[in-house]
Scaffold this active site. Structure first.
Site, PDB file in Angstrom:
ATOM      1  N   SER A 160       0.833  -1.206   0.000  1.00 13.25           N
ATOM      2  CA  SER A 160       0.000   0.000   0.000  1.00 13.25           C
ATOM      3  C   SER A 160       0.865   1.252   0.000  1.00 13.25           C
ATOM      4  O   SER A 160       1.759   1.394   0.834  1.00 13.25           O
ATOM      5  CB  SER A 160      -0.893   0.048   1.240  1.00 13.25           C
ATOM      6  N   GLU A 244      -1.513  -5.032  14.454  1.00 13.46           N
ATOM      7  CA  GLU A 244      -2.364  -4.553  13.366  1.00 13.46           C
ATOM      8  C   GLU A 244      -3.809  -4.998  13.588  1.00 13.46           C
ATOM      9  O   GLU A 244      -4.742  -4.203  13.514  1.00 13.46           O
ATOM     10  CB  GLU A 244      -1.838  -5.092  12.035  1.00 13.46           C
ATOM     11  N   ASN A 362     -10.203 -12.770   6.480  1.00 21.78           N
ATOM     12  CA  ASN A 362     -11.093 -13.208   7.565  1.00 21.78           C
ATOM     13  C   ASN A 362     -11.200 -14.729   7.641  1.00 21.78           C
ATOM     14  O   ASN A 362     -11.451 -15.271   8.722  1.00 21.78           O
ATOM     15  CB  ASN A 362     -12.467 -12.561   7.401  1.00 21.78           C
TER      16      ASN A 362
HETATM   17  C1  LIG Z   1      -6.501  -2.987   0.435  1.00 24.55           C
HETATM   18  C2  LIG Z   1      -5.335  -3.933   0.603  1.00 24.55           C
HETATM   19  C3  LIG Z   1      -4.139  -3.446   1.092  1.00 24.55           C
HETATM   20  C4  LIG Z   1      -3.045  -4.301   1.222  1.00 24.55           C
HETATM   21  N1  LIG Z   1      -1.855  -3.768   1.642  1.00 24.55           N
HETATM   22  C5  LIG Z   1      -0.773  -4.555   1.758  1.00 24.55           C
HETATM   23  C6  LIG Z   1       0.485  -4.009   2.167  1.00 24.55           C
HETATM   24  O1  LIG Z   1       0.612  -2.813   2.406  1.00 24.55           O
HETATM   25  N2  LIG Z   1       1.535  -4.832   2.245  1.00 24.55           N
HETATM   26  C7  LIG Z   1       1.453  -6.161   1.976  1.00 24.55           C
HETATM   27  O2  LIG Z   1       2.460  -6.852   2.101  1.00 24.55           O
HETATM   28  N3  LIG Z   1       0.280  -6.733   1.559  1.00 24.55           N
HETATM   29  C8  LIG Z   1      -0.836  -5.948   1.447  1.00 24.55           C
HETATM   30  N4  LIG Z   1      -2.036  -6.482   1.019  1.00 24.55           N
HETATM   31  C9  LIG Z   1      -2.074  -7.889   0.623  1.00 24.55           C
HETATM   32  C10 LIG Z   1      -2.823  -8.764   1.639  1.00 24.55           C
HETATM   33  O3  LIG Z   1      -2.052  -8.941   2.785  1.00 24.55           O
HETATM   34  C11 LIG Z   1      -3.123 -10.097   0.935  1.00 24.55           C
HETATM   35  O4  LIG Z   1      -4.042  -9.822  -0.110  1.00 24.55           O
HETATM   36  C12 LIG Z   1      -3.728 -11.096   1.905  1.00 24.55           C
HETATM   37  O5  LIG Z   1      -2.794 -11.520   2.841  1.00 24.55           O
HETATM   38  C13 LIG Z   1      -4.277 -12.348   1.136  1.00 24.55           C
HETATM   39  O6  LIG Z   1      -3.294 -12.888   0.336  1.00 24.55           O
HETATM   40  P1  LIG Z   1      -3.576 -13.192  -1.224  1.00 24.55           P
HETATM   41  O7  LIG Z   1      -4.138 -11.942  -1.836  1.00 24.55           O
HETATM   42  O8  LIG Z   1      -2.332 -13.748  -1.800  1.00 24.55           O
HETATM   43  O9  LIG Z   1      -4.741 -14.257  -1.237  1.00 24.55           O
HETATM   44  P2  LIG Z   1      -4.589 -15.827  -0.990  1.00 24.55           P
HETATM   45  O10 LIG Z   1      -3.724 -16.071   0.184  1.00 24.55           O
HETATM   46  O11 LIG Z   1      -4.192 -16.466  -2.275  1.00 24.55           O
HETATM   47  O12 LIG Z   1      -6.058 -16.241  -0.606  1.00 24.55           O
HETATM   48  C14 LIG Z   1      -7.099 -16.374  -1.586  1.00 24.55           C
HETATM   49  C15 LIG Z   1      -8.363 -16.818  -0.852  1.00 24.55           C
HETATM   50  O13 LIG Z   1      -8.156 -18.116  -0.242  1.00 24.55           O
HETATM   51  C16 LIG Z   1      -8.441 -18.063   1.152  1.00 24.55           C
HETATM   52  N5  LIG Z   1      -7.505 -18.920   1.891  1.00 24.55           N
HETATM   53  C17 LIG Z   1      -6.166 -19.000   1.712  1.00 24.55           C
HETATM   54  N6  LIG Z   1      -5.631 -19.878   2.595  1.00 24.55           N
HETATM   55  C18 LIG Z   1      -6.658 -20.344   3.361  1.00 24.55           C
HETATM   56  C19 LIG Z   1      -6.745 -21.260   4.459  1.00 24.55           C
HETATM   57  N7  LIG Z   1      -5.662 -21.874   4.955  1.00 24.55           N
HETATM   58  N8  LIG Z   1      -7.967 -21.479   5.016  1.00 24.55           N
HETATM   59  C20 LIG Z   1      -9.097 -20.860   4.529  1.00 24.55           C
HETATM   60  N9  LIG Z   1      -9.055 -19.998   3.472  1.00 24.55           N
HETATM   61  C21 LIG Z   1      -7.866 -19.732   2.908  1.00 24.55           C
HETATM   62  C22 LIG Z   1      -8.218 -16.612   1.534  1.00 24.55           C
HETATM   63  O14 LIG Z   1      -8.941 -16.266   2.709  1.00 24.55           O
HETATM   64  C23 LIG Z   1      -8.733 -15.878   0.288  1.00 24.55           C
HETATM   65  O15 LIG Z   1     -10.140 -15.773   0.361  1.00 24.55           O
HETATM   66  C24 LIG Z   1      -3.154  -5.667   0.875  1.00 24.55           C
HETATM   67  C25 LIG Z   1      -4.375  -6.159   0.389  1.00 24.55           C
HETATM   68  C26 LIG Z   1      -5.451  -5.303   0.238  1.00 24.55           C
HETATM   69  C27 LIG Z   1      -6.738  -5.850  -0.293  1.00 24.55           C
END
Ligand SMILES: Cc1cc2nc3c(=O)[nH]c(=O)nc-3n(C[C@H](O)[C@H](O)[C@H](O)COP(=O)(O)OP(=O)(O)OC[C@H]3O[C@@H](n4cnc5c(N)ncnc54)[C@H](O)[C@@H]3O)c2cc1C
Length: 381
Positions: A160, A244, A362
C-alpha cells in the site's frame, strides 16, 4: 471494570478537540492515493507532529506525549469526529513502530521514529509476494549475507502506497532449506529508492496508483536495519500482525464517527415507516459503541500486562464486517443512485470491501479463532 475517563483524560480530550477545530483543513485534502494527495498529507503529518499530536502515545523523546493507550483512543475519537485527513504515515506508525518498541534497539528507535512521526519518512509494508499472501511463510524473497549487511532480491506485491513512500519493512528468507518454512526468515528495513529497487505502481479501477509491486535486485541493506535476530523474523512479524489486528489499525473512533454520520443521514433522508432500515442504523450505532467498550476493555487488559493474543483475530473480523454493513446501510438510505454517486459513502463502501482481505483474510482469522481460541482440531491444509 470501570471504564469512566478521569478528569485529566477529559481535559486531554478537550485540548485535542480545540486543536483539531483550529487546524483540520476546511477543504478535504486530495486523495492520499495520488501523488498530489500524498504530498499534501505529508504536510498535514508535519503540522500534527509540530504540536505533538501525531503519535500521542509514544514517549516524548520520539515526538509523542507519553499519553498512553487510553488517551490515544480518546485522541482517535476526536480525530475522526473532526473529519481530519487520513494518516499517510499509518503503516509506519501503526505497524513498524510497535514492532520497534517490542524488538528494535534503542539506536533504531532513536534513528527511525522521529522522522516517522513527522511524515518526513513514510513507510510501506512489503510482506506479500505473488505466491505468498495468506501463507506468508512460503515467501521466497531472499536476504544473502555480505560484508556489513545483506543483499535483498525478489518480488513483493500489494504494498500500500509504496508508489510514493520512502522506505519499507518486510520479511526475507535468509536461511534457505530449513525444515520449517517459518524458520530462517529475517525482518529487514530498506530504502525504496536504493540502487536495485524498482517500484511499479499497480493500476486500480479508479485510476489511483495506490499499490505497488516492489522488485529487488541485490539491494544492499546494512546490519543496523535488521530488526531482531537474523533468522528470527517470524516472531518479530507476528508481533507486527498482532498489533495490526488487535488495536492499532482500526480504532473505534473511526466507526463512532461513521455511525454518527449514518444516523444524521437517516434523520435527513429516511422514510420513518421503513423500520427495517431504521433497525440497521440502530445496529450500526450499537455496534460502534460495543466496539468502543470492547477496545477500552482490551486496553485496560494491556495496561495490566496482558499481551496481544489470538483474540486480535476476533477484533479484525468484527470491524471489517461491521464496516461493510454500515456502508451498505448508507447506500440503501441514499437510494438507487447510492452506489454510483461520487460520495464519501460510495468510496468508503468500495474500500470497506477490502477489509476482510488485508491484515490477514477473515477466513484465516476464523481458522485462528477456531484453533487457538476454541481449541478445535486443525483443518486439513
Ligand atoms: C486494500 C489492501 C491493502 C493491502 N496492503 C498490503 C500491504 O501494504 N503490504 C502487503 O504486504 N500486503 C498488502 N495487502 C495484501 C494482503 O495482505 C493479501 O491480499 C492477503 O494476505 C491475502 O493474500 P492473497 O491476496 O495472496 O490471497 P490468498 O492467500 O491467495 O487467498 C485467496 C483466498 O483463499 C483463502 N484462503 C487462503 N488460505 C486459506 C486457508 N488456509 N484457510 C481458509 N481460506 C484460505 C483466503 O482467505 C482468500 O479468500 C493488501 C491487500 C489489500 C486488499
Amino acid at each position: 471494570m470501570d471504564l469512566t475517563l478521569s478528569p485529566a483524560d477529559e481535559a486531554f480530550r478537550a485540548e485535542a478537540r480545540t486543536w483539531l477545530a483550529a487546524h483540520v483543513p476546511r477543504t478535504p485534502l486530495p486523495s492520499l492515493e495520488t501523488e498530489e494527495g500524498f504530498a499534501a498529507h505529508r504536510v498535514w503529518e508535519a503540522e500534527l507532529a509540530a504540536d505533538r499530536w501525531s503519535v500521542v502515545s509514544w514517549p516524548r523523546v520520539y515526538g509523542g506525549r507519553d499519553a498512553g493507550i487510553v488517551r490515544w483512543l480518546v485522541f482517535e475519537e476526536e480525530y475522526y469526529a473532526a473529519g481530519a485527513p487520513g494518516r499517510v504515515g499509518q503503516n509506519g506508525i501503526n505497524l513498524l513502530a510497535p514492532t520497534l518498541f517490542d524488538h528494535g534497539t534503542e539506536r533504531q528507535r532513536a534513528r527511525i521514529l522521529p522522522s516517522m512521526a513527522s511524515g518526513e519518512v513514510v513507510w510501506a509494508q512489503a510482506w506479500s509476494e505473488p505466491e505468498a499472501g495468506s501463507d506468508l511463510a512460503s515467501l521466497t524473497s531472499r536476504a544473502v549475507r555480505t560484508d556489513g549487511g545483506w543483499l535483498l532480491s525478489g518480488q513483493k506485491t500489494w504494498s500500500s502506497r509504496a508508489a510514493f513512500a520512502d522506505r519499507a519493512f518486510g520479511l526475507f528468507r535468509s536461511e534457505p532449506g530449513t525444515s520449517r518454512p517459518h524458520q530462517g526468515l529475517t525482518y529487514l528495513m530498506f530504502d525504496l529508492r536504493a540502487p536495485g529497487v524498482t517500484v511499479r505502481p499497480i493500476g486500480r479501477l479508479d485510476g489511483r496508483p495506490a499499490f505497488a509491486e516492489v522488485f529487488l535486485d541485490e539491494v544492499f541493506v546494512p546490519d543496523e536495519d535488521v530488526i531482531g535476530e537474523p533468522g528470527g523474523g517470524w516472531r518479530v512479524a507476528m508481533s507486527t500482525a498482532g498489533n495490526e489486528r488487535g488495536l492499532t489499525l482500526r480504532s473505534p473512533g473511526r466507526f463512532l464517527a461513521a455511525a454518527d454520520r449514518l444516523e444524521a443521514l437517516w434523520r435527513s433522508r429516511a422514510d420513518p415507516s421503513d423500520t427495517a432500515l431504521r433497525d440497521r442504523v440502530a445496529d450500526a450505532v450499537i455496534g460502534a459503541r460495543a466496539y468502543q467498550l470492547f477496545t477500552y476493555a482490551n486496553a485496560s487488559r494491556f495496561l495490566d500486562g496482558a499481551a496481544v493474543g489470538p483474540e486480535a483475530s476476533l477484533n479484525k473480523v468484527f470491524w471489517s464486517e461491521y464496516d461493510i454493513a454500515l456502508h451498505e446501510t448508507a447506500l440503501d438510505l441514499l437510494g438507487p443512485d447510492g452506489e454510483s454517486a461520487d460520495t464519501d459513502w460510495s468510496e468508503g463502501y468500495v474500500f470497506s470491501l477490502a477489509g476482510p482481505i488485508y491484515a490477514g483474510t477473515n477466513e484465516i482469522q476464523r481458522d485462528i479463532i477456531a484453533e487457538r481460541l476454541l481449541g478445535l482440531p486443525k483443518g486439513r491444509r
